[in-house]
Design a protein around this motif. Structure first.
Motif, PDB file in Angstrom:
ATOM      1  N   PHE A  34      58.623  47.499  33.684  1.00 33.97           N
ATOM      2  CA  PHE A  34      57.653  47.499  34.532  1.00 33.97           C
ATOM      3  C   PHE A  34      56.396  46.419  34.063  1.00 33.97           C
ATOM      4  CE2 PHE A  34      56.127  51.530  34.308  1.00 33.97           C
ATOM      5  CZ  PHE A  34      55.024  50.903  34.338  1.00 33.97           C
ATOM      6  N   LYS A  35      56.426  44.809  34.358  1.00 29.10           N
ATOM      7  CA  LYS A  35      55.456  43.945  34.147  1.00 29.10           C
ATOM      8  C   LYS A  35      53.897  44.373  35.110  1.00 29.10           C
ATOM      9  CE  LYS A  35      57.751  40.037  33.873  1.00 29.10           C
ATOM     10  NZ  LYS A  35      57.216  38.126  34.036  1.00 29.10           N
ATOM     11  N   THR A  36      53.201  44.406  33.479  1.00 24.66           N
ATOM     12  CA  THR A  36      51.263  44.565  33.824  1.00 24.66           C
ATOM     13  C   THR A  36      50.413  43.274  33.630  1.00 24.66           C
ATOM     14  OG1 THR A  36      50.983  45.605  31.959  1.00 24.66           O
ATOM     15  CG2 THR A  36      51.697  46.761  33.254  1.00 24.66           C
ATOM     16  N   TYR A  37      49.510  43.697  34.528  1.00 24.81           N
ATOM     17  CA  TYR A  37      48.268  42.429  34.783  1.00 24.81           C
ATOM     18  C   TYR A  37      47.127  42.725  34.540  1.00 24.81           C
ATOM     19  CZ  TYR A  37      52.638  39.406  35.799  1.00 24.81           C
ATOM     20  OH  TYR A  37      53.616  39.222  35.686  1.00 24.81           O
ATOM     21  N   ASN A  38      45.924  42.667  33.723  1.00 26.82           N
ATOM     22  CA  ASN A  38      44.974  42.684  34.164  1.00 26.82           C
ATOM     23  C   ASN A  38      43.997  41.309  34.164  1.00 26.82           C
ATOM     24  OD1 ASN A  38      43.012  44.948  33.640  1.00 26.82           O
ATOM     25  ND2 ASN A  38      41.961  43.702  32.908  1.00 26.82           N
ATOM     26  N   GLY A  39      43.137  41.484  34.969  1.00 29.08           N
ATOM     27  CA  GLY A  39      41.969  39.767  35.182  1.00 29.08           C
ATOM     28  C   GLY A  39      40.750  40.170  36.345  1.00 29.08           C
ATOM     29  N   PHE A  40      40.648  38.851  36.662  1.00 25.85           N
ATOM     30  CA  PHE A  40      39.827  38.952  37.205  1.00 25.85           C
ATOM     31  C   PHE A  40      40.080  38.048  38.363  1.00 25.85           C
ATOM     32  CE2 PHE A  40      37.904  40.855  33.623  1.00 25.85           C
ATOM     33  CZ  PHE A  40      37.049  41.899  34.002  1.00 25.85           C
ATOM     34  N   VAL A  41      39.200  37.870  39.479  1.00 23.57           N
ATOM     35  CA  VAL A  41      39.204  36.956  40.834  1.00 23.57           C
ATOM     36  C   VAL A  41      37.908  36.786  41.208  1.00 23.57           C
ATOM     37  CG1 VAL A  41      39.816  36.538  43.321  1.00 23.57           C
ATOM     38  CG2 VAL A  41      40.723  38.993  41.934  1.00 23.57           C
ATOM     39  N   GLU A  42      37.367  35.259  40.900  1.00 28.89           N
ATOM     40  CA  GLU A  42      35.897  35.147  41.482  1.00 28.89           C
ATOM     41  C   GLU A  42      35.900  34.541  42.633  1.00 28.89           C
ATOM     42  OE1 GLU A  42      34.918  31.945  38.270  1.00 28.89           O
ATOM     43  OE2 GLU A  42      34.984  33.323  37.284  1.00 28.89           O
ATOM     44  N   ILE A  43      34.960  34.609  43.788  1.00 25.49           N
ATOM     45  CA  ILE A  43      35.396  34.476  45.026  1.00 25.49           C
ATOM     46  C   ILE A  43      33.556  33.833  44.818  1.00 25.49           C
ATOM     47  CG2 ILE A  43      37.135  34.897  45.778  1.00 25.49           C
ATOM     48  CD1 ILE A  43      34.114  37.608  47.102  1.00 25.49           C
ATOM     49  N   TYR A  44      33.398  33.060  45.914  1.00 29.50           N
ATOM     50  CA  TYR A  44      32.343  31.935  46.910  1.00 29.50           C
ATOM     51  C   TYR A  44      31.586  31.509  44.878  1.00 29.50           C
ATOM     52  CZ  TYR A  44      32.868  35.693  50.035  1.00 29.50           C
ATOM     53  OH  TYR A  44      32.895  36.663  51.087  1.00 29.50           O
ATOM     54  N   ASN A  45      32.353  30.715  43.862  1.00 30.78           N
ATOM     55  CA  ASN A  45      31.707  29.494  43.416  1.00 30.78           C
ATOM     56  C   ASN A  45      30.897  30.600  41.826  1.00 30.78           C
ATOM     57  OD1 ASN A  45      32.621  27.359  44.651  1.00 30.78           O
ATOM     58  ND2 ASN A  45      31.275  27.777  45.397  1.00 30.78           N
ATOM     59  N   GLY A  46      32.404  32.240  42.316  1.00 34.44           N
ATOM     60  CA  GLY A  46      31.585  33.069  40.703  1.00 34.44           C
ATOM     61  C   GLY A  46      30.369  34.042  40.984  1.00 34.44           C
ATOM     62  N   LYS A  47      29.840  33.735  42.606  1.00 32.29           N
ATOM     63  CA  LYS A  47      28.768  35.013  42.620  1.00 32.29           C
ATOM     64  C   LYS A  47      29.407  36.708  42.545  1.00 32.29           C
ATOM     65  CE  LYS A  47      26.311  32.288  45.852  1.00 32.29           C
ATOM     66  NZ  LYS A  47      26.211  31.689  46.893  1.00 32.29           N
ATOM     67  N   GLN A  48      30.689  36.277  43.189  1.00 25.33           N
ATOM     68  CA  GLN A  48      31.304  37.992  42.887  1.00 25.33           C
ATOM     69  C   GLN A  48      32.935  37.595  41.696  1.00 25.33           C
ATOM     70  OE1 GLN A  48      32.628  39.743  46.441  1.00 25.33           O
ATOM     71  NE2 GLN A  48      30.647  39.555  47.478  1.00 25.33           N
ATOM     72  N   THR A  49      32.690  38.445  40.639  1.00 21.71           N
ATOM     73  CA  THR A  49      34.301  38.098  40.382  1.00 21.71           C
ATOM     74  C   THR A  49      34.693  39.498  40.025  1.00 21.71           C
ATOM     75  OG1 THR A  49      32.541  36.606  38.405  1.00 21.71           O
ATOM     76  CG2 THR A  49      34.517  37.958  37.421  1.00 21.71           C
ATOM     77  N   ILE A  50      36.020  39.805  40.309  1.00 28.11           N
ATOM     78  CA  ILE A  50      36.460  40.970  40.986  1.00 28.11           C
ATOM     79  C   ILE A  50      37.636  41.311  39.821  1.00 28.11           C
ATOM     80  CG2 ILE A  50      37.365  42.270  42.715  1.00 28.11           C
ATOM     81  CD1 ILE A  50      34.610  41.980  43.841  1.00 28.11           C
ATOM     82  N   HIS A  51      37.338  42.729  39.368  1.00 29.80           N
ATOM     83  CA  HIS A  51      37.812  42.845  38.427  1.00 29.80           C
ATOM     84  C   HIS A  51      39.591  44.129  39.265  1.00 29.80           C
ATOM     85  CE1 HIS A  51      40.206  46.532  35.505  1.00 29.80           C
ATOM     86  NE2 HIS A  51      40.335  45.216  35.418  1.00 29.80           N
ATOM     87  N   TYR A  52      40.835  43.232  38.669  1.00 33.32           N
ATOM     88  CA  TYR A  52      42.004  43.732  39.161  1.00 33.32           C
ATOM     89  C   TYR A  52      43.072  44.446  38.278  1.00 33.32           C
ATOM     90  CZ  TYR A  52      45.013  40.029  38.138  1.00 33.32           C
ATOM     91  OH  TYR A  52      45.560  39.283  37.511  1.00 33.32           O
TER      92      TYR A  52
END
Length: 434
Positions: A34-52
């Motif tokens: 199975f495929k796995t991924y790790n990264g970040f989602v930026e919202i509000y022009n970088g005010k929040q960087t959410i790990h997923y």
């Protein structure tokens, strides 16, 4: 020009890239397909960087729903569920080392699972906004933006059925997120998020500490953890005269009982503790050194291991904690989720609530008391259910007109960890209902 502005906004709100974020050598995992991924989602022009972290289903991912997993707290990482509860490989409980073993009852067999560390500041997630207020309202709004941005990158999952899942304070997070999704879907019908239902274990419904403490105390009283005199005083004097001398003496006896009790599983034992709850309850109870018994130190060591960070492409200087005490202490609890249940039901969202009957963090008595406050909720049936394979009693199913409530026998606060087979059966039966 208008198209260019929209394009810039989309790029500015999401740095998710499936090709870049895919991980081919997951730390300490054996060979897997199975495929796995790790990264970040930026919202509000970088005010929040959410790990997923995202892992496709173990079997037939193209035919499975998307399950979005939240953590508890407030302020705790969803990755505890990945490593200790529902992941394809889970830690051996009670071991003082990080040893992973295959989980035959992984939630990943039922769906593609996306782990989100919200709110910003949890785990590897970052907050870059000095004026931000952690709250239930903002968690709902932010999570909607995160999910939208992630689905924009993983287009193949945009039309899939989506389930929101989690335990503990997720009982607040998840209904708040679901409420925002419903309202935004009505506002933007051409950009719908296909929310099917929510699944919450030992969740907060009435967001008041006194209410929680009252019904957790009632839980211990009913199960004979106190002597008869103390129990009677708690039920009578402490209810009518909480400041009376007799009530205060009873509460002192309660501290003695709790001193050597594992509140996450009152019939289980402790393996030590280095978690946020230990720090908080030590402050609350003073002389209680071992109040809680979930050793998150092993998880902290795992996600701060240089080899793990390297394989997950995490900067070496980024520090991971299972729970962020600043978020916990400064979080604004501005909602109650029990008042959202009818709204969710009226908007065709299927609702699963479940409790381990050995939990004294969010007890089954507390959950029953919370459900009674839901306007118009009526019980239809209550019946025991057995494990399909062993035919041993697994717990009880309580059907209401708005939702389904499972009580899992011999499980504590971490139901998927304590009773993997029975929890898997519950998930499978509920997700596959017509």
């Amino acid at each position: 020009m208008r198209y260019l502005i929209i394009l810039v906004l989309v790029i500015g709100n999401s740095c998710v890239d499936p090709e870049i974020d895919e991980i081919f050598d997951w730390p300490f995992y054996p060979a897997h397909k199975f495929k796995t991924y790790n990264g970040f989602v930026e919202i509000y022009n970088g005010k929040q960087t959410i790990h997923y972290i995202f892992m496709e289903s173990i079997n037939n991912p193209e035919n499975k729903p998307l399950i979005i997993q939240f953590g508890g707290g407030p302020g705790c990482s969803s990755l505890a569920g990945l490593i200790s509860g529902i992941g394809p490989y889970v830690r051996i409980w009670g071991s003082d080392k990080m040893e992973l073993t295959e989980n035959p009852y992984s939630l990943h067999k039922l769906g593609n699972v996306l782990y989100l560390d919200i709110p910003a500041g949890v785990g590897y997630s970052e907050l870059h906004d000095d004026n931000y207020q952690w709250s239930d309202t903002n968690t709902g709004l932010d999570s909607y933006e995160i999910i939208k941005a992630w689905l924009h990158a993983f287009q193949q999952f945009k039309a899939r059925e989506i389930w929101l899942s989690g335990v503990s304070y997720s009982g607040m997070y998840i209904p708040c997120v679901a409420e925002v999704i419903i309202n935004k879907n009505k506002q933007f019908p051409d950009d719908k998020i296909n929310l099917k239902g929510i699944m919450v274990g030992n969740g907060v419904l009435v967001n008041e500490d006194e209410f929680i403490f009252k019904w957790n105390r009632e839980y211990l009283v009913k199960r004979n953890f106190f002597d008869l005199v103390t129990s009677n005083v708690m039920q009578v004097s402490c209810t009518k005269h909480p400041n009376s001398a007799s009530c205060q003496r009873a509460l002192e006896r309660e501290k003695i009982v709790r001193k050597n009790l594992n509140p996450y599983n009152v019939y289980g034992y402790c393996y030590g503790d280095s978690s946020i709850y230990h720090k908080i309850n030590s402050a609350l109870y003073g002389d209680v050194e071992d109040y809680s018994c979930i050793d998150d130190g092993i998880l902290n060591n795992y996600f701060n291991n240089p080899e793990v960070k390297q394989k997950l492409k995490i900067p070496e200087d980024k520090r991971w904690e299972s729970c962020n005490i600043d978020i916990f202490m400064n979080y604004k609890r501005d909602k109650h989720s029990h008042v959202l249940m009818k709204f969710l039901f009226d908007n065709n969202i299927r609702i699963l609530q479940y409790s381990g009957n050995a939990d004294d963090i969010i007890s089954v008595d507390y959950t029953y008391a919370s459900l009674k406050l839901i306007d118009g909720l009526k019980q239809i049936s209550r019946k025991p259910f057995a494990n399909y394979q062993t035919q041993q009693m697994a717990g009880w199913i309580v059907e209401y007109n708005f939702l389904t409530f499972y009580i899992i026998r011999s499980a504590g606060h971490m139901v998927p960890t304590d009773q993997r087979a029975n929890t898997y059966q519950m998930y499978e039966d509920f997700i596959n209902r017509e």
